[in-house]
Design a protein around this motif. Structure first.
Motif, PDB file in Angstrom:
ATOM      1  N   GLN A  79     -25.424  -5.970 -20.143  1.00  0.00           N
ATOM      2  CA  GLN A  79     -25.363  -4.674 -19.467  1.00  0.00           C
ATOM      3  C   GLN A  79     -25.715  -3.507 -20.384  1.00  0.00           C
ATOM      4  O   GLN A  79     -25.613  -2.355 -19.978  1.00  0.00           O
ATOM      5  CB  GLN A  79     -23.963  -4.457 -18.879  1.00  0.00           C
ATOM      6  CG  GLN A  79     -23.595  -5.454 -17.787  1.00  0.00           C
ATOM      7  CD  GLN A  79     -22.192  -5.243 -17.266  1.00  0.00           C
ATOM      8  OE1 GLN A  79     -21.296  -4.820 -17.998  1.00  0.00           O
ATOM      9  NE2 GLN A  79     -21.983  -5.533 -15.987  1.00  0.00           N
ATOM     10  N   ASP A  84     -25.467  -3.403 -13.968  1.00  0.00           N
ATOM     11  CA  ASP A  84     -24.135  -3.609 -13.420  1.00  0.00           C
ATOM     12  C   ASP A  84     -23.864  -5.106 -13.323  1.00  0.00           C
ATOM     13  O   ASP A  84     -24.450  -5.897 -14.062  1.00  0.00           O
ATOM     14  CB  ASP A  84     -23.997  -2.905 -12.070  1.00  0.00           C
ATOM     15  CG  ASP A  84     -25.081  -3.328 -11.086  1.00  0.00           C
ATOM     16  OD1 ASP A  84     -25.817  -4.293 -11.379  1.00  0.00           O
ATOM     17  OD2 ASP A  84     -25.194  -2.685 -10.024  1.00  0.00           O
ATOM     18  N   ARG A 103     -26.973   0.164  -6.226  1.00  0.00           N
ATOM     19  CA  ARG A 103     -25.866  -0.360  -7.018  1.00  0.00           C
ATOM     20  C   ARG A 103     -24.562  -0.485  -6.229  1.00  0.00           C
ATOM     21  O   ARG A 103     -23.615  -1.096  -6.712  1.00  0.00           O
ATOM     22  CB  ARG A 103     -25.645   0.542  -8.238  1.00  0.00           C
ATOM     23  CG  ARG A 103     -26.785   0.491  -9.243  1.00  0.00           C
ATOM     24  CD  ARG A 103     -26.699   1.623 -10.251  1.00  0.00           C
ATOM     25  NE  ARG A 103     -25.592   1.492 -11.180  1.00  0.00           N
ATOM     26  CZ  ARG A 103     -25.676   0.915 -12.374  1.00  0.00           C
ATOM     27  NH1 ARG A 103     -26.805   0.393 -12.783  1.00  0.00           N
ATOM     28  NH2 ARG A 103     -24.622   0.876 -13.173  1.00  0.00           N
ATOM     29  N   SER A 142     -18.907  -3.847  -5.359  1.00  0.00           N
ATOM     30  CA  SER A 142     -19.719  -3.208  -6.392  1.00  0.00           C
ATOM     31  C   SER A 142     -18.870  -2.496  -7.441  1.00  0.00           C
ATOM     32  O   SER A 142     -19.441  -1.888  -8.358  1.00  0.00           O
ATOM     33  CB  SER A 142     -20.682  -2.207  -5.750  1.00  0.00           C
ATOM     34  OG  SER A 142     -20.010  -1.028  -5.325  1.00  0.00           O
ATOM     35  N   PRO A 144     -17.435  -1.438 -10.613  1.00  0.00           N
ATOM     36  CA  PRO A 144     -17.923  -1.843 -11.938  1.00  0.00           C
ATOM     37  C   PRO A 144     -16.883  -2.650 -12.712  1.00  0.00           C
ATOM     38  O   PRO A 144     -15.666  -2.482 -12.523  1.00  0.00           O
ATOM     39  CB  PRO A 144     -18.190  -0.501 -12.630  1.00  0.00           C
ATOM     40  CG  PRO A 144     -18.363   0.474 -11.526  1.00  0.00           C
ATOM     41  CD  PRO A 144     -17.437   0.012 -10.439  1.00  0.00           C
ATOM     42  N   TYR A 146     -15.539  -3.453 -16.476  1.00  0.00           N
ATOM     43  CA  TYR A 146     -15.559  -2.897 -17.827  1.00  0.00           C
ATOM     44  C   TYR A 146     -14.262  -3.266 -18.536  1.00  0.00           C
ATOM     45  O   TYR A 146     -13.269  -3.617 -17.898  1.00  0.00           O
ATOM     46  CB  TYR A 146     -15.745  -1.379 -17.786  1.00  0.00           C
ATOM     47  CG  TYR A 146     -14.777  -0.631 -16.891  1.00  0.00           C
ATOM     48  CD1 TYR A 146     -13.645  -0.004 -17.404  1.00  0.00           C
ATOM     49  CD2 TYR A 146     -14.996  -0.534 -15.519  1.00  0.00           C
ATOM     50  CE1 TYR A 146     -12.767   0.692 -16.587  1.00  0.00           C
ATOM     51  CE2 TYR A 146     -14.128   0.152 -14.691  1.00  0.00           C
ATOM     52  CZ  TYR A 146     -13.015   0.758 -15.225  1.00  0.00           C
ATOM     53  OH  TYR A 146     -12.134   1.433 -14.404  1.00  0.00           O
ATOM     54  N   THR A 197     -24.660   3.937 -22.154  1.00  0.00           N
ATOM     55  CA  THR A 197     -23.492   3.184 -21.697  1.00  0.00           C
ATOM     56  C   THR A 197     -22.388   3.302 -22.734  1.00  0.00           C
ATOM     57  O   THR A 197     -22.637   3.169 -23.937  1.00  0.00           O
ATOM     58  CB  THR A 197     -23.834   1.697 -21.488  1.00  0.00           C
ATOM     59  OG1 THR A 197     -24.818   1.571 -20.461  1.00  0.00           O
ATOM     60  CG2 THR A 197     -22.600   0.900 -21.094  1.00  0.00           C
ATOM     61  N   ASP A 199     -18.454   1.730 -22.943  1.00  0.00           N
ATOM     62  CA  ASP A 199     -17.430   0.863 -22.362  1.00  0.00           C
ATOM     63  C   ASP A 199     -16.335   0.712 -23.410  1.00  0.00           C
ATOM     64  O   ASP A 199     -16.598   0.224 -24.519  1.00  0.00           O
ATOM     65  CB  ASP A 199     -18.064  -0.483 -22.013  1.00  0.00           C
ATOM     66  CG  ASP A 199     -17.088  -1.493 -21.424  1.00  0.00           C
ATOM     67  OD1 ASP A 199     -15.903  -1.471 -21.774  1.00  0.00           O
ATOM     68  OD2 ASP A 199     -17.534  -2.331 -20.621  1.00  0.00           O
ATOM     69  N   GLN A 220     -21.845   5.303 -17.571  1.00  0.00           N
ATOM     70  CA  GLN A 220     -23.229   4.857 -17.585  1.00  0.00           C
ATOM     71  C   GLN A 220     -24.106   5.966 -17.001  1.00  0.00           C
ATOM     72  O   GLN A 220     -23.724   6.612 -16.017  1.00  0.00           O
ATOM     73  CB  GLN A 220     -23.424   3.578 -16.763  1.00  0.00           C
ATOM     74  CG  GLN A 220     -22.863   2.325 -17.416  1.00  0.00           C
ATOM     75  CD  GLN A 220     -23.146   1.086 -16.575  1.00  0.00           C
ATOM     76  OE1 GLN A 220     -22.841   1.042 -15.396  1.00  0.00           O
ATOM     77  NE2 GLN A 220     -23.732   0.074 -17.202  1.00  0.00           N
ATOM     78  N   GLU A 250     -22.479   6.826 -13.538  1.00  0.00           N
ATOM     79  CA  GLU A 250     -21.308   6.009 -13.223  1.00  0.00           C
ATOM     80  C   GLU A 250     -20.170   6.427 -14.136  1.00  0.00           C
ATOM     81  O   GLU A 250     -20.295   6.416 -15.361  1.00  0.00           O
ATOM     82  CB  GLU A 250     -21.645   4.530 -13.449  1.00  0.00           C
ATOM     83  CG  GLU A 250     -20.541   3.568 -13.106  1.00  0.00           C
ATOM     84  CD  GLU A 250     -20.456   3.272 -11.624  1.00  0.00           C
ATOM     85  OE1 GLU A 250     -19.429   3.670 -11.029  1.00  0.00           O
ATOM     86  OE2 GLU A 250     -21.392   2.666 -11.077  1.00  0.00           O
ATOM     87  N   ARG A 274     -13.245   5.541  -9.447  1.00  0.00           N
ATOM     88  CA  ARG A 274     -14.689   5.427  -9.651  1.00  0.00           C
ATOM     89  C   ARG A 274     -15.388   6.623  -9.015  1.00  0.00           C
ATOM     90  O   ARG A 274     -15.062   7.014  -7.892  1.00  0.00           O
ATOM     91  CB  ARG A 274     -15.226   4.153  -9.016  1.00  0.00           C
ATOM     92  CG  ARG A 274     -16.747   4.021  -9.131  1.00  0.00           C
ATOM     93  CD  ARG A 274     -17.307   2.896  -8.286  1.00  0.00           C
ATOM     94  NE  ARG A 274     -18.722   2.641  -8.592  1.00  0.00           N
ATOM     95  CZ  ARG A 274     -19.507   1.828  -7.909  1.00  0.00           C
ATOM     96  NH1 ARG A 274     -19.027   1.178  -6.864  1.00  0.00           N
ATOM     97  NH2 ARG A 274     -20.775   1.657  -8.265  1.00  0.00           N
ATOM     98  N   TYR A 276     -19.451   7.648  -8.477  1.00  0.00           N
ATOM     99  CA  TYR A 276     -20.829   7.172  -8.676  1.00  0.00           C
ATOM    100  C   TYR A 276     -21.808   8.024  -7.882  1.00  0.00           C
ATOM    101  O   TYR A 276     -21.566   8.352  -6.718  1.00  0.00           O
ATOM    102  CB  TYR A 276     -20.956   5.714  -8.244  1.00  0.00           C
ATOM    103  CG  TYR A 276     -22.404   5.291  -8.078  1.00  0.00           C
ATOM    104  CD1 TYR A 276     -23.200   5.054  -9.189  1.00  0.00           C
ATOM    105  CD2 TYR A 276     -22.977   5.172  -6.817  1.00  0.00           C
ATOM    106  CE1 TYR A 276     -24.537   4.713  -9.052  1.00  0.00           C
ATOM    107  CE2 TYR A 276     -24.307   4.825  -6.666  1.00  0.00           C
ATOM    108  CZ  TYR A 276     -25.082   4.597  -7.780  1.00  0.00           C
ATOM    109  OH  TYR A 276     -26.399   4.267  -7.637  1.00  0.00           O
TER     110      TYR A 276
END
Length: 774
Positions: A79, A84, A103, A142, A144, A146, A197, A199, A220, A250, A274, A276
């Motif tokens: 990733q 994703d 996504r 969907s 994410p 992490y 990204t 994480d 992201q 994201e 989340r 997005y």
């Protein structure tokens, strides 16, 4: 050119030590967040892999289920270019994934079973579970992943122990949980198109042995990188321009609090959020020329769209769970209570091009919006403790999801004064799905080397869809939607069960056999209401699956697991097109399949690690009475259909139908190969230089129900490279990376009526930095 590139790459990888790659399948315990090379730097062996495929922590070699593991570090490597969960596609034998709705709508397939339906309320035969919570709605799937510890892919029906019945299998994401020692980790990367990204996770005790915390986050971003070359006057205000599609933002966070007031009670309270925003899938109209499968002529980074405001989409999701375990000594009682909610929209130019570029015909856009969704789940499970010859667990599960979903068509979006403007061109649906189940499983070691396991579940699944606001004409006069179809209720009541046997040939090898029955509840497709046509429905499907396998680890440096399987799905739920090009549900009599899958991990010396996985499958739809509508526009067939066809009238419109008996299931690759190798070169006592590569290839994959010369993929290839430096203690890594390094343009989906293509992710080249602190 494309074939020669692949030949060169494959030849290079065959050279093994000269082409390094990253170990892909799990080679570290489930609680270990490090990659194989870091975790085992002081050991020449592969290490143990621990899974929870049967809701207990067990060595993967002793679980009578076909299960694959991807470590958290390996997933983060895949990733690094901003991908994703779809990055798992091609990394696990038998697993495939794609999307035609951006996504927010991934579609997963295991052993060839999945669902190509793009409806927001679509039912999927692959279940997604995050931290023991089932995510049923396609948008929730969907969410994410992490700060992940491990990903487990359970292949085949898994109806006995997990929250929702599934005919295909389960993808189980387990994040790092709070612990009694402070530790943290992060992965950061930056690359092409300003793809970034980050994480990270940090946690430890607040009150030693009583309260622990973990905070995790994901960020992201990618800039828009696709040009809209349309320069005309748009009827809905869409404007072309440079770099106006393809980007995303994201932002995600999760907080966990672990309470352990006594040695026998633990309560993990978790909450997540989340946010997005991004671009929905870009369809390239006419990229598939009739009679051909060549997509190389269509540029990936340019398109002319005259509608849909450059395909925006955005969702906000919130959720939380309470996972409590009370150890009574002889048994442990576990309660998992969870809530998820989401809202958002996705809008797209569904014809994938500007009508002026196609003779002035063919305009289309649509938007799906979830106004509100609420999912509640409750599971209670009582399981025996200890390592005795007899193990058991029993429990119950309740599921309740309710949503308000709206669909908007082209007339709604046109500018005031446009002759075709219709602000009433939208519908609103209310969907309710409730389900309850009771289940149990027992395992008994009959002899020193033979263990039998059996499980069963009984489920009732109720679904209801109501049309609460039908579409109207521009004047707002009454709609003509059939009254009998405005409120549809379906119920499925079925048992699921499985029986398996595991025999230990010797301490290094086990063989197993498993028989399983599963089912997927009935499904209602309500989106067709936006075209003023009745809902379509599909009855429950059931599956009988048979598999046998071998799990071997002859030395600490070599592990090989393989399985063979066959299954039959009765009353299989399929999705085709109606006269409007809109998805419609139906059942076929059955589908048959058989195949094999295998995974190899090998560390011949301390500094080199190989992994190789592969699968092959044959699927076949069996029903001479079932036909599917083929590609058509303006009353003309637009592709080369290879199946027998017949003319028909659907909802008053002429259509051509193809007989699909004997065809493969859509998005079921005939074969897949994933390969990886990593080579570490000690530089000094301060650290190592490493080079790594991973590859996945995909065989013939039909993308629709009927066979054509256009709508398939064959020989898709993606290659990743990574090179960098790790400190001697494995705490830090700095590297350069490339995903899809050859910039292969692979076909991942189609819109049949417009011969439109959906492509894979472009090449991303960048740098990465990771660290961990204990």
């Amino acid at each position: 050119m494309r074939r020669s590139t692949k030949s060169i790459l494959l030849a290079g990888i065959a050279a093994a030590t000269a082409v390094p790659a990253m170990a892909q399948t799990g080679t570290a315990p489930a609680t270990d967040t490090r990659s194989a090379s870091a975790a085992d730097a002081g050991d020449a062996g592969l290490g143990e892999v621990v899974v929870t495929a049967e809701r207990r922590s067990e060595n993967i070699q002793r679980v009578p289920v076909s299960v694959a593991v991807v470590t958290g570090d390996d997933l983060r490597t895949f990733q690094a270019g901003g991908e994703d969960a779809l990055a798992l596609a091609g990394r696990v034998p038998g697993l495939y994934a794609e999307t035609t709705t951006g996504r927010i709508f991934p579609r997963f397939y295991i052993r060839g079973l999945g669902n190509i339906d793009f409806y927001l309320g679509a039912s999927q035969p692959v279940s997604i579970i995050q931290n023991d919570v089932v995510l049923e709605h396609v948008v929730l799937k969907s969410n994410p992943v992490y700060d992940v510890a491990n990903v487990e892919v359970l292949r085949g029906p898994q109806g006995s122990l997990f929250g929702r019945n599934t005919t295909a299998g389960i993808i189980k994401f387990d994040t790092i949980r709070p612990g009694q020692v402070w530790n943290s980790r992060f992965n950061a990367s930056y690359g092409t198109y300003n793809t970034a990204t980050f994480d990270a996770g940090v946690g430890g005790p607040i009150v030693q042995d009583k309260i622990a915390i973990r905070l995790s986050g994901l960020y992201q971003h990618r800039d828009d990188w696709i040009d809209n070359t349309y320069t005309g006057v748009s009827r809905d205000g869409t404007r072309g321009g440079r770099n106006v599609l393809g980007g995303f933002d994201e932002r995600d966070a999760r907080l966990q609090l672990l309470f352990t007031p006594t040695e026998t009670l633990s309560v993990n309270v978790s909450g997540h959020v989340r946010s997005y925003e991004g671009t929905s899938t870009v369809f390239h109209r006419g990229a598939l020329i009739r009679g051909q499968n060549n997509i190389n002529l269509e540029p990936r980074d340019r398109i002319a769209l005259d509608e849909a405001a450059n395909n925006p989409q955005g969702y906000k999701t919130y959720g939380g769970s309470v996972n409590a375990a009370w150890d009574f000594g002889a048994a442990t009682l576990t309660s998992i209570t969870a809530y998820e909610t989401t809202s958002g929209y996705s809008r797209g130019d569904t014809d994938g091009g500007a009508a002026t570029n196609f003779g002035g015909v063919g305009s289309g856009e649509s938007e799906g919006r979830v106004r509100d969704l609420d999912q509640w789940t409750q599971e209670l499970r009582l399981a025996s403790s200890g390592e005795g010859a007899f193990k058991w667990q029993i429990g119950g599960f309740y599921f309740d999801t309710r949503d308000v979903t709206e669909f908007y068509q082209r007339g709604f979006f046109l500018l005031p004064g446009d002759r075709d403007r219709n602000p009433n061109n939208w519908v609103r649906l209310r969907n309710v799905n409730t389900s309850w189940a009771v289940f149990g499983q027992a395992s008994y070691r009959l002899a020193e080397r033979l263990t039998l396991t059996a499980g069963a579940r009984y489920t009732e699944d109720d679904k209801r869809t109501r049309l609460v606001r039908a579409g109207r004409n521009a004047a707002g006069s009454a709609d003509t939607f059939p009254a009998a179809s405005r409120d549809v209720t379906l119920t499925g009541k079925e048992p699921s069960w499985d029986v398996s046997a595991l025999y230990e040939i010797d301490p290094t090898a086990n063989v197993y056999a498993r028989i399983a029955r599963g089912f997927r509840g009935p499904t209602i497709q309500g989106r067709s209401a936006v075209f003023n046509t009745p809902f379509s429905t599909a009855d429950s499907e059931t599956i009988m699956s048979y598999e046998a396998g071998v799990k071997t680890q002859p030395t600490s440096k070599l592990r090989l697991n393989a399985s063979a399987f066959t299954y039959r799905v009765k009353d299989i739920q399929l999705n085709g097109n109606d006269a409007n090009g809109n998805g419609t549900l139906f059942n076929a009599d059955h589908a048959d399949a058989y195949g094999v899958e295998a995974e190899l991990d090998w560390r011949p010396i301390r500094n080199i690690t190989f992994s190789l996985g592969g699968s092959a499958i044959h699927t076949e739809i069996k029903d001479k009475r079932v036909f599917a509508q083929v590609c058509a526009f303006g009353g003309q067939v637009t592709c080369t259909v290879l199946d027998p066809t017949v003319p028909a009238t659907i909802f008053g419109q002429p259509a051509v139908l193809a007989q699909i008996d004997g065809n493969p299931l859509p998005n079921a690759p005939r074969w897949q190969i994933d390969a990886a190798v990593r080579y570490d070169i000690p530089l000094s006592d301060r650290g190592n230089f490493f080079v790594a590569s991973d590859l996945n290839m995909q065989g013939y994959t039909n993308m629709v129900l009927y066979r054509t010369r256009e709508f398939y993929a064959d020989g898709n290839l993606e290659l990743g490279l990574k090179a960098g430096f790790t400190t001697a203690d494995g705490r830090y890594e700095v590297a350069a990376f490339a995903r899809n390094i050859t910039n292969e343009k692979n076909l991942k989906g189609v819109i049949e009526n417009y011969n439109a293509a959906v492509f894979n992710e472009p090449r991303i080249v960048g740098i990465s930095l990771s660290g961990r602190f204990d």
